[in-house]
Scaffold this active site. Sequence first.
Site, PDB file in Angstrom:
ATOM      1  N   HIS A   9      -7.317  -1.162   9.120  1.00  0.00           N
ATOM      2  CA  HIS A   9      -6.567   0.092   9.104  1.00  0.00           C
ATOM      3  C   HIS A   9      -5.524   0.084  10.220  1.00  0.00           C
ATOM      4  CE1 HIS A   9      -6.308   4.043  11.212  1.00  0.00           C
ATOM      5  NE2 HIS A   9      -6.023   4.490  10.013  1.00  0.00           N
TER       6      HIS A   9
ATOM      7  N   LYS B 253       0.871  -1.181   0.000  1.00  0.00           N
ATOM      8  CA  LYS B 253       0.000   0.000   0.000  1.00  0.00           C
ATOM      9  C   LYS B 253       0.903   1.225   0.000  1.00  0.00           C
ATOM     10  CE  LYS B 253      -2.772   2.533   3.431  1.00  0.00           C
ATOM     11  NZ  LYS B 253      -3.869   2.421   4.412  1.00  0.00           N
TER      12      LYS B 253
ATOM     13  N   ASN C 127      -6.116   9.425   1.270  1.00  0.00           N
ATOM     14  CA  ASN C 127      -6.944   9.930   2.378  1.00  0.00           C
ATOM     15  C   ASN C 127      -7.963  10.966   1.915  1.00  0.00           C
ATOM     16  OD1 ASN C 127      -4.329   9.182   4.481  1.00  0.00           O
ATOM     17  ND2 ASN C 127      -6.413   8.661   5.068  1.00  0.00           N
TER      18      ASN C 127
ATOM     19  N   GLU D  31      -7.968   3.059  -1.904  1.00  0.00           N
ATOM     20  CA  GLU D  31      -8.442   3.380  -0.549  1.00  0.00           C
ATOM     21  C   GLU D  31      -8.773   4.868  -0.459  1.00  0.00           C
ATOM     22  OE1 GLU D  31      -6.005   1.675   2.498  1.00  0.00           O
ATOM     23  OE2 GLU D  31      -6.564   3.220   3.939  1.00  0.00           O
TER      24      GLU D  31
ATOM     25  N   LYS E 208       0.981   5.183   0.804  1.00  0.00           N
ATOM     26  CA  LYS E 208       0.275   6.328   1.389  1.00  0.00           C
ATOM     27  C   LYS E 208       0.431   7.513   0.456  1.00  0.00           C
ATOM     28  CE  LYS E 208      -1.734   6.881   4.459  1.00  0.00           C
ATOM     29  NZ  LYS E 208      -3.190   6.984   4.644  1.00  0.00           N
TER      30      LYS E 208
ATOM     31  N   ASN F 234      -2.355   2.677  12.403  1.00  0.00           N
ATOM     32  CA  ASN F 234      -1.535   3.861  12.675  1.00  0.00           C
ATOM     33  C   ASN F 234      -0.225   3.343  13.259  1.00  0.00           C
ATOM     34  OD1 ASN F 234      -2.843   6.433  12.080  1.00  0.00           O
ATOM     35  ND2 ASN F 234      -4.420   5.764  13.513  1.00  0.00           N
TER      36      ASN F 234
ATOM     37  N   ASN G 145     -11.099   3.744   5.503  1.00  0.00           N
ATOM     38  CA  ASN G 145     -11.070   3.883   6.957  1.00  0.00           C
ATOM     39  C   ASN G 145     -11.586   5.269   7.325  1.00  0.00           C
ATOM     40  OD1 ASN G 145      -8.153   4.597   5.925  1.00  0.00           O
ATOM     41  ND2 ASN G 145      -8.420   5.773   7.815  1.00  0.00           N
TER      42      ASN G 145
ATOM     43  N   ASP H 271      -3.573   5.200  -1.107  1.00  0.00           N
ATOM     44  CA  ASP H 271      -4.515   5.819  -0.159  1.00  0.00           C
ATOM     45  C   ASP H 271      -4.213   7.306  -0.005  1.00  0.00           C
ATOM     46  OD1 ASP H 271      -6.118   6.592   1.926  1.00  0.00           O
ATOM     47  OD2 ASP H 271      -5.027   5.471   3.462  1.00  0.00           O
TER      48      ASP H 271
ATOM     49  N   ASP I  72     -10.607  -1.206  11.923  1.00  0.00           N
ATOM     50  CA  ASP I  72      -9.519  -1.127  12.895  1.00  0.00           C
ATOM     51  C   ASP I  72     -10.046  -1.430  14.305  1.00  0.00           C
ATOM     52  OD1 ASP I  72      -7.534  -0.270  14.663  1.00  0.00           O
ATOM     53  OD2 ASP I  72      -6.931   1.419  13.401  1.00  0.00           O
TER      54      ASP I  72
HETATM   55  O1  LIG Z   1       0.225   7.052   9.480  1.00  0.00           O
HETATM   56  C1  LIG Z   1      -0.250   7.819   8.646  1.00  0.00           C
HETATM   57  O2  LIG Z   1       0.296   8.824   8.280  1.00  0.00           O
HETATM   58  C2  LIG Z   1      -1.572   7.454   8.032  1.00  0.00           C
HETATM   59  O3  LIG Z   1      -2.009   8.481   7.188  1.00  0.00           O
HETATM   60  C3  LIG Z   1      -2.601   7.166   9.094  1.00  0.00           C
HETATM   61  O4  LIG Z   1      -2.706   8.229   9.986  1.00  0.00           O
HETATM   62  C4  LIG Z   1      -3.952   6.887   8.489  1.00  0.00           C
HETATM   63  O5  LIG Z   1      -4.930   6.954   9.480  1.00  0.00           O
HETATM   64  C5  LIG Z   1      -4.097   5.526   7.926  1.00  0.00           C
HETATM   65  O6  LIG Z   1      -3.001   4.757   7.869  1.00  0.00           O
HETATM   66  C6  LIG Z   1      -4.966   5.401   6.715  1.00  0.00           C
HETATM   67  O7  LIG Z   1      -4.994   4.352   6.144  1.00  0.00           O
HETATM   68  O8  LIG Z   1      -5.684   6.349   6.367  1.00  0.00           O
HETATM   69 MG   LIG Z   2      -6.609   4.971   4.842  1.00  0.00          MG
END
Ligand SMILES: O=C([O-])[C@@H](O)[C@@H](O)[C@H](O)[C@@H](O)C(=O)[O-]
Ligand SMILES: [Mg+2]
Length: 448
Positions: free
Chosen positions: A342, A208, A240, A263, A210, A344, A292, A238, A316
């Site tokens: 999910h 995955k 977000n 995602e 980010k 952190n 999530n 993802d 989660d």
């Molecule tokens: O750890 C991070 O920076 C992620 O962005 C996390 O805060 C997210 O909540 C998470 O992993 C996600 O899948 O959105």
């Molecule tokens: Mg996410």
Amino acid sequence: MSDTPKIVEMQVIPVAGYDSMLLNIAGAHNCYFTRILLVLKDSAGHTGVGEAPATGVVLKILNDAIPHIVGQEIGIMNQLVSDLHKRDLEENRQPKPVLPGLRPWDLERHHNAVAVLETALLDLMGQFLNQPVAQLLGPGKQRDEVPVLGYLFYIADRQKTDLEYLEGKAQAGQHPWYHLRHQEAMSHEKVVQLAEAAQDKYGFKDFKLKGGVQAGEVEIETVRALKKRFPQARITVDPNASWSLEQAISLCKDMHGILSYVEDPCGAEQGFSGRETLAEFKRATGLPVATNMIANDWRQMSHALQLNAIDIPLADPHYWSMRGANTIGTLCNAWGLTLGCHSNNHFDVSLAMLAHLGAAAPGEITPFDTHWIWQEGQHLTKNPLQIKDGKLALNGLPGLGVELDMDAVGIAHQRYNTLRHKDRDDAIAMQYLIRGWAFDGKRATLVR
Ligand SMILES: O=C([O-])[C@@H](O)[C@@H](O)[C@H](O)[C@@H](O)C(=O)[O-]
Ligand SMILES: [Mg+2]
């Protein structure tokens, strides 16, 4: 009625560990991440543990709960959990500060306290019954090994800051992952190199990325580079929910065979909720959607399902609770959805929570998210679970199967106490990269 052990002590221990300068829509991870350990001791001599994200709100809810928990039997654990939930709801009704959009974790806080209490009680109950927690969830243990994915981030240059990030000096005989995870990685090549090291170390089959950090087109190119290097891998991205619906469709519509699922590609916009835009995204692209962000409690989940907005709820256990997340797994199995999880940044108690959740999930699951590879080496328990061959295996012990290493916990607690900023705030480290940077859930972190 037979007696069950009584809870004789409840400790709420905030702890901190080191993190890398990982980028996401909310900014850059600080050099420290914080968590809470909830430790319950019972009259049978057992210790039950749970782990939660650390925020002042959760610490207060848990500390306030101590007199309601100590002295109670573990046999009434359901009632203890639902009583805290009711008190938690009262807290939720208080007026909230208005945020400039929600960061991914803003929705979770009030559920974290309930979830961590339930986990520690399940751990005690499992030890009382001499069964792993996975046997106490829904259909009981379905598997011994749980697949997890390689969770990749773009990494900013820590040397642009005076924060106490670890250098991760390359050392002879040490796996390159332990060096690379601390070094800048902003290009496709660097991210692929991270993936190679993580795969070599942990055996991941799937990845995955980010997103929400660079322009969407750049992130899609990183995904293509990953797929080229790992043609067999299931790959997801993802951002977000930072892409607009239109942008998300245009970025992803030709990604069949490259992205296995997406995602939270988009979210609420122009009067439409994130559930509505995700449903439109799914129809327009035909790609499966994980989230999530828009199905994190039963009311949201019901809307998401009615709209056919999601395929993979990332349930989660830190906010759904272990049993809530397991129920999502049952629902997924019955309704043709797929359970994911999910994550952190977390320590090794959470790692065990993920393993037991996955082990008790009926039917097909998608490899779970875990940030553990960014923390691995910073153990708070003796003999933490290992990721091998892209999987977490249960260790056959009752309860969660964890034993706290109190020396390590003490050090992590001291570290927490020294922190000026104890709650997560990724905007702080971002100031070193872009002065005056402020979170905007609709703009990629570096596109300013
Ligand atoms: O750890 C991070 O920076 C992620 O962005 C996390 O805060 C997210 O909540 C998470 O992993 C996600 O899948 O959105
Ligand atoms: Mg996410």
